[in-house]
Every structure is written in C-alpha cells, then in structure tokens.
Design a protein around this motif. Sequence first.
Motif, PDB file in Angstrom:
ATOM      1  N   ARG A  96       1.346  10.452  -3.027  1.00 42.95           N
ATOM      2  CA  ARG A  96       1.619   9.198  -2.750  1.00 42.95           C
ATOM      3  C   ARG A  96       1.005   8.405  -3.571  1.00 42.95           C
ATOM      4  O   ARG A  96       1.665   7.222  -4.257  1.00 42.95           O
ATOM      5  CB  ARG A  96       0.619   8.810  -1.348  1.00 42.95           C
ATOM      6  CG  ARG A  96       0.678   7.366  -0.920  1.00 42.95           C
ATOM      7  CD  ARG A  96      -0.242   7.074  -0.111  1.00 42.95           C
ATOM      8  NE  ARG A  96      -1.600   7.169  -0.859  1.00 42.95           N
ATOM      9  CZ  ARG A  96      -2.792   7.209  -0.339  1.00 42.95           C
ATOM     10  NH1 ARG A  96      -3.146   7.083   0.978  1.00 42.95           N
ATOM     11  NH2 ARG A  96      -4.031   7.513  -1.062  1.00 42.95           N
ATOM     12  N   ASP A  97      -0.073   8.411  -4.259  1.00 44.80           N
ATOM     13  CA  ASP A  97      -0.699   7.530  -5.125  1.00 44.80           C
ATOM     14  C   ASP A  97      -0.022   7.739  -6.435  1.00 44.80           C
ATOM     15  O   ASP A  97      -0.057   6.659  -7.497  1.00 44.80           O
ATOM     16  CB  ASP A  97      -2.257   7.932  -5.697  1.00 44.80           C
ATOM     17  CG  ASP A  97      -3.093   7.665  -4.326  1.00 44.80           C
ATOM     18  OD1 ASP A  97      -2.632   6.828  -3.371  1.00 44.80           O
ATOM     19  OD2 ASP A  97      -4.060   8.267  -4.434  1.00 44.80           O
ATOM     20  N   ALA A  98       0.683   8.710  -6.819  1.00 42.96           N
ATOM     21  CA  ALA A  98       1.553   8.951  -8.162  1.00 42.96           C
ATOM     22  C   ALA A  98       3.095   8.070  -7.945  1.00 42.96           C
ATOM     23  O   ALA A  98       3.700   8.017  -8.733  1.00 42.96           O
ATOM     24  CB  ALA A  98       2.096  10.433  -8.386  1.00 42.96           C
ATOM     25  N   GLY A  99       3.100   7.670  -6.967  1.00 48.88           N
ATOM     26  CA  GLY A  99       4.415   6.857  -6.657  1.00 48.88           C
ATOM     27  C   GLY A  99       5.473   7.188  -5.480  1.00 48.88           C
ATOM     28  O   GLY A  99       6.669   6.589  -5.420  1.00 48.88           O
ATOM     29  N   ALA A 128       0.918  -1.343   0.053  1.00 53.02           N
ATOM     30  CA  ALA A 128       0.090   0.023   0.189  1.00 53.02           C
ATOM     31  C   ALA A 128       0.747   1.082   0.204  1.00 53.02           C
ATOM     32  O   ALA A 128       0.521   2.431  -0.561  1.00 53.02           O
ATOM     33  CB  ALA A 128      -0.867  -0.019   1.182  1.00 53.02           C
ATOM     34  N   ALA A 129       2.100   1.217   0.709  1.00 54.22           N
ATOM     35  CA  ALA A 129       2.836   2.548   0.823  1.00 54.22           C
ATOM     36  C   ALA A 129       3.491   2.707  -0.586  1.00 54.22           C
ATOM     37  O   ALA A 129       3.658   3.800  -0.995  1.00 54.22           O
ATOM     38  CB  ALA A 129       3.817   2.167   1.996  1.00 54.22           C
ATOM     39  N   THR A 130       3.932   1.614  -1.174  1.00 60.14           N
ATOM     40  CA  THR A 130       4.730   1.653  -2.640  1.00 60.14           C
ATOM     41  C   THR A 130       3.653   2.184  -3.697  1.00 60.14           C
ATOM     42  O   THR A 130       4.234   2.818  -4.573  1.00 60.14           O
ATOM     43  CB  THR A 130       5.418   0.451  -2.829  1.00 60.14           C
ATOM     44  OG1 THR A 130       4.666  -0.581  -2.796  1.00 60.14           O
ATOM     45  CG2 THR A 130       6.744   0.383  -2.118  1.00 60.14           C
ATOM     46  N   ALA A 131       2.422   1.546  -3.650  1.00 63.75           N
ATOM     47  CA  ALA A 131       1.486   2.003  -4.441  1.00 63.75           C
ATOM     48  C   ALA A 131       1.179   3.449  -4.130  1.00 63.75           C
ATOM     49  O   ALA A 131       0.374   4.284  -4.853  1.00 63.75           O
ATOM     50  CB  ALA A 131       0.142   1.261  -4.461  1.00 63.75           C
ATOM     51  N   LEU A 132       1.413   3.043  -3.469  1.00 60.68           N
ATOM     52  CA  LEU A 132       0.878   4.196  -2.947  1.00 60.68           C
ATOM     53  C   LEU A 132      -0.382   4.234  -3.540  1.00 60.68           C
ATOM     54  O   LEU A 132      -1.237   3.478  -3.505  1.00 60.68           O
ATOM     55  CB  LEU A 132       1.976   5.396  -2.884  1.00 60.68           C
ATOM     56  CG  LEU A 132       3.280   5.085  -3.047  1.00 60.68           C
ATOM     57  CD1 LEU A 132       4.019   5.887  -2.192  1.00 60.68           C
ATOM     58  CD2 LEU A 132       3.498   5.353  -4.454  1.00 60.68           C
ATOM     59  N   VAL A 156       5.596  13.370 -11.716  1.00 56.45           N
ATOM     60  CA  VAL A 156       6.045  12.203 -10.821  1.00 56.45           C
ATOM     61  C   VAL A 156       5.351  10.925 -11.156  1.00 56.45           C
ATOM     62  O   VAL A 156       5.838   9.712 -11.405  1.00 56.45           O
ATOM     63  CB  VAL A 156       5.790  12.335  -9.273  1.00 56.45           C
ATOM     64  CG1 VAL A 156       5.982  11.050  -8.678  1.00 56.45           C
ATOM     65  CG2 VAL A 156       6.745  13.460  -8.812  1.00 56.45           C
ATOM     66  N   ARG A 157       3.953  11.029 -11.685  1.00 58.27           N
ATOM     67  CA  ARG A 157       3.244   9.865 -11.901  1.00 58.27           C
ATOM     68  C   ARG A 157       3.554   9.405 -13.223  1.00 58.27           C
ATOM     69  O   ARG A 157       3.619   8.103 -13.460  1.00 58.27           O
ATOM     70  CB  ARG A 157       1.721  10.248 -11.990  1.00 58.27           C
ATOM     71  CG  ARG A 157       0.763   9.148 -12.048  1.00 58.27           C
ATOM     72  CD  ARG A 157      -0.731   9.764 -12.502  1.00 58.27           C
ATOM     73  NE  ARG A 157      -0.698  10.721 -13.393  1.00 58.27           N
ATOM     74  CZ  ARG A 157      -1.377  11.724 -13.330  1.00 58.27           C
ATOM     75  NH1 ARG A 157      -1.512  12.309 -12.016  1.00 58.27           N
ATOM     76  NH2 ARG A 157      -1.006  12.659 -14.228  1.00 58.27           N
ATOM     77  N   ASP A 158       3.585  10.306 -14.324  1.00 55.16           N
ATOM     78  CA  ASP A 158       3.491  10.039 -15.654  1.00 55.16           C
ATOM     79  C   ASP A 158       4.977   9.437 -16.252  1.00 55.16           C
ATOM     80  O   ASP A 158       4.982   8.430 -17.254  1.00 55.16           O
ATOM     81  CB  ASP A 158       3.029  11.112 -16.667  1.00 55.16           C
ATOM     82  CG  ASP A 158       1.841  11.121 -16.375  1.00 55.16           C
ATOM     83  OD1 ASP A 158       0.800  10.433 -15.711  1.00 55.16           O
ATOM     84  OD2 ASP A 158       1.227  12.357 -16.731  1.00 55.16           O
ATOM     85  N   PRO A 193       9.029   2.649  -9.021  1.00 50.49           N
ATOM     86  CA  PRO A 193       9.780   3.599  -9.972  1.00 50.49           C
ATOM     87  C   PRO A 193      11.201   3.904  -9.711  1.00 50.49           C
ATOM     88  O   PRO A 193      11.686   3.741  -8.587  1.00 50.49           O
ATOM     89  CB  PRO A 193       8.671   4.857  -9.585  1.00 50.49           C
ATOM     90  CG  PRO A 193       8.524   4.913  -8.236  1.00 50.49           C
ATOM     91  CD  PRO A 193       8.280   3.310  -7.892  1.00 50.49           C
ATOM     92  N   GLY A 194      11.767   4.294 -10.890  1.00 47.33           N
ATOM     93  CA  GLY A 194      13.219   4.573 -10.705  1.00 47.33           C
ATOM     94  C   GLY A 194      14.038   3.138 -10.634  1.00 47.33           C
ATOM     95  O   GLY A 194      13.592   2.280 -10.901  1.00 47.33           O
TER      96      GLY A 194
END
Length: 291
Positions: A156-159, A13-17, A112-114, A61-62
């Motif tokens: 958070r939801d963007a990662g 949940a945290a990384t998906a955020l 951050v998301r895209d 990500p990253g």
Amino acid sequence: MASGTYWTIRTAAATALAVSAGCATSPDDGRAGATPGPGASHASKAPSGAGDRAARPAGPPGVTPRPGEVGRFPRPGDGLPPVISSIPTRRKVVFLTIDDGWEQDPGFVAQVRDQRIPVAAFVTRDAVEARGAADPTAQGGRFLGAGKWKYVRDLRDAGATIENHTLTHPNLPALGYEGQKTEICGISKLIRRHTGTAPTLFRPPFGNHNTLTRRAAKACGIDALLLWTATVQPGGKIAYQVPDKKLRPGDILLLHFRPNLARDFRILVAKIKRRGFEIGNLDAYLKAAAR
C-alpha cells in the motif's frame, strides 16, 4: 453502492497509501533478460543517511486518462455493482492486478515503489496470513507468507491499492447469500483494520459469481466486481483470452503472488512497454468511466 454511481474517490491516505482462472491458452514468449524500456520511470533512490527520504513525484502512479478519453460503463438496471472486464478506451494502456497474497516478495514491492507502477492487489486472508495448505502454484516460493499484513501495508505504501478477494477463496456460487456475504465483508473488515481503508473493488475467486454475489458485494460496500482479459503466467508470459493473442487497449491483466514474482513482474513490465503500451492508473480510469 449508491444508486447511479459505483465509483468513489479514494482518500489521500488510500492513494498514499485465481489459481490462474482465465480460459486463455497459448501464452506468448517471455524473455528472461528483458529490461524496462526507455519510457520506464524510476524514482530517485533514497540517500544512505539515516532519516533521509527520497523526494517522490506528486500525483498517482501510472498513466491517467485524458479528457474525453474514456467511454462510460453501462449502468446495471438492477442497481447492483457492475462486472467489469476491461476499460473502455482506445489508448494503448493496460492495467495490472494481482491476486491472493501467498508469495510476499519484497523485490516486487520495490519495483512498484521505485518505478511507480500502478497495481491493484486483491488479497485473500488465508493467503496473506499463510493459513492452512498453500495454493499449489505458490509452493516453493522463498517468501511464502513471510510478511503477513505488514507486507500488504508495505505494498500500500509503495502506491498499490488493496482490494477484496474473500477470506478463504471459495467458489462463491456454491454458497448461499449469507455465506458469500461473510466471505466478502470479512476480508473487507480485515483490510480496513490492517491498512486503514476499506476496499471498493472485489474480484470473485476463479471469476465465478452470480446475482447473490453482487448483492452480497453491495452489502459489503463494494462498488464493482473486477475481472480480467488476460492472465500472466510464470516467466512473465501472457495468456490471452482473445483469438489474435495480442494486448488490446483497456486490457486488465491478472497476476498472482507466486514464486519468482519480482523477476516475472520485471519481464512483464518490459514486455508491455516494448509493445508500445502504457500502464494505467486503474482508480483514475474507473472514476472517469463512471461519470
């Protein structure tokens, strides 16, 4: 922090955020027209149909570390959370962090998301909630406190990961143990309430800390204090804290939620890539260095 380890695996949940607290000078040149280099990754845009969602790449990500790439952090002899300023790697990878939360620019979240850019956001209650007098460096922004905690959840939801930067951004060494604990535990509780996950990293305002800070941080569930090696100024300019004024492998860069954030972030990311560096996933590297 449990004895012998100071990094925990985040749940799915945290990384998906500070004002700019670095002692660096001579910022380099930023090119306003810079665009991401060919190595930039872009997630597919969501179709226009209602309810449709774009497929996103799996995993964090990253850049993540290769086997054996990351050196180990020295373990503090006092059992308190360590103070980390850079990641022990020779790979050309740097890490992006951002402090406070005053200027809540949706364009930054979109990048951050895209582009799946890993960022650790160290938030302060007074900044996120736009309480009292704003940081002078954040005045004049278009999105000052516009989204409050929803903006943090969007990030958070963007990662991004959401970390601890105190309630009111005080000079912690001027406070006693209980005062420091109130500041650190208070924002951890708010972050957990609003995002569902408690932070494990802490950045002391202005970078100022003492042994009482580390004791209080441990009592609040913090695994490590995270500082930085360079700050990012308006226009995406990097102010270095090393004589050669260059990015180095493992550097941790500090940004702030300030006016023109989306523009400055775009310039910064393009600059990092032009110089042959990748942007690393801080969680993954910290975990590897703690083994």
